[in-house]
Write a protein that holds these residues in place. Structure first.
Motif, short mmCIF file in Angstrom:
data_model
loop_
_atom_site.label_atom_id
_atom_site.label_comp_id
_atom_site.label_asym_id
_atom_site.label_seq_id
_atom_site.Cartn_x
_atom_site.Cartn_y
_atom_site.Cartn_z
N SER A 27 0.83 -1.21 0.00
CA SER A 27 0.00 0.00 0.00
C SER A 27 0.86 1.26 0.00
N THR A 31 0.82 4.11 -2.91
CA THR A 31 0.63 5.53 -2.60
C THR A 31 1.66 6.38 -3.35
N LYS A 72 -4.54 9.42 2.85
CA LYS A 72 -5.86 9.01 2.38
C LYS A 72 -5.74 7.92 1.31
N ILE A 73 -4.79 8.09 0.40
CA ILE A 73 -4.57 7.08 -0.64
C ILE A 73 -4.14 5.76 0.00
N TYR A 74 -3.23 5.87 0.95
CA TYR A 74 -2.71 4.68 1.63
C TYR A 74 -3.82 3.93 2.36
N LEU A 75 -4.61 4.65 3.14
CA LEU A 75 -5.66 4.01 3.94
C LEU A 75 -6.70 3.34 3.05
N LYS A 76 -7.03 3.97 1.93
CA LYS A 76 -8.01 3.37 1.02
C LYS A 76 -7.47 2.06 0.46
N HIS A 77 -6.24 2.08 0.00
CA HIS A 77 -5.64 0.87 -0.58
C HIS A 77 -5.41 -0.20 0.49
N GLY A 79 -7.10 -0.61 3.18
CA GLY A 79 -8.40 -1.16 3.55
C GLY A 79 -8.93 -2.15 2.54
N GLU A 80 -8.56 -1.97 1.27
CA GLU A 80 -9.04 -2.86 0.20
C GLU A 80 -8.14 -4.08 0.02
N GLU A 138 -7.84 6.63 12.65
CA GLU A 138 -7.54 6.84 11.23
C GLU A 138 -7.74 8.30 10.84
N ASP A 139 -8.74 8.94 11.43
CA ASP A 139 -9.04 10.33 11.09
C ASP A 139 -9.35 11.08 12.39
#
Length: 218
Positions: A27, A31, A72-77, A79-80, A138-139
């Motif tokens: 991830s 990113t 944000k990019i890292y967390l999305k990837h 998480g997937e 996370e946020d």
């Protein structure tokens, strides 16, 4: 059996209970590619696990705003894809079971975000073994290891550092717990280096050695 009910063990997650590096690495590289950022050396990539991701991205030269975008990019990837690429370190769940049976209070104190920490702990049937899951947000403002440890202390009502022991693999675990007068066991199967471990009160090179140190600490 000795009464250990007043003794609390704080466990780091990544590099201590589970090997999450494959997913973090994937991830992280995703990113950087998405942001058209230069890929660092493998040696630098190996030191990514541990500190908050936005710290790492700023250390690579990103501005705070860019680092937040990267997070944000890292967390999305992650998480997937990334979170499910982890594996548990052999013997750690069995150790937690024994410590629980011996009456120790078990809590996590991880810089991993709350959602992913819970997902990973449940994946390896460890979640139910902890009285309290201390994790980063996370946020939100709780991102650093000291902030997470304070969250655990306040939430569980822990006041005497002599009755608390931190178990982790990086300098953030060692220095973060030291801010509260809490001793730390550095485990060498994680992502830290000898220069980090030497700052810890104890060092464990195996699960059996860690168990022995905990019993001696009591």
């Amino acid at each position: 059996m000795k009464d250990n009910s007043n003794k609390t063990l704080l466990f780091d997650l990544d590099g201590t209970l589970v090997d999450s590096f494959p997913g973090i690495r994937t991830s992280f590289l995703h990113t950087l590619q998405e942001m058209n950022w230069e890929i660092p050396t493998e040696e630098r990539i190996n030191r990514v696990p541990g500190p908050p991701m936005e710290w790492t991205l700023q250390d690579l030269g990103m501005s705070p705003a860019q680092a937040q975008e990267g997070l944000k990019i890292y967390l999305k990837h992650y998480g997937e894809v990334g979170w499910d690429m982890s594996s548990d370190f052999p013997g750690m769940r069995d150790l937690l079971l024994r410590l629980q049976d011996e009456g120790f209070r078990l809590c996590t104190a991880t810089s991993k975000g709350e959602f992913f920490a819970e997902q990973v702990l449940k994946k390896f049937n460890m979640f139910e073994l902890f009285e309290f899951m201390g994790a980063a947000q996370e946020d939100g403002p709780r991102r650093t290891k000291p902030a997470v440890i304070k969250h655990v202390l306040d939430s569980v009502g822990l006041t005497d550092p002599a009755n608390i022991l931190m178990i982790g693999d990086r300098s953030h675990d060692i220095e973060g717990s030291a801010e509260f007068g809490i001793d730390c066991v550095a485990v060498t199967w994680g992502y830290g280096e000898a220069s980090e471990w030497e700052k810890a009160r104890y060092t464990a090179t195996s699960v059996a050695e860690l168990e022995g140190i905990i019993h001696e600490w009591v």
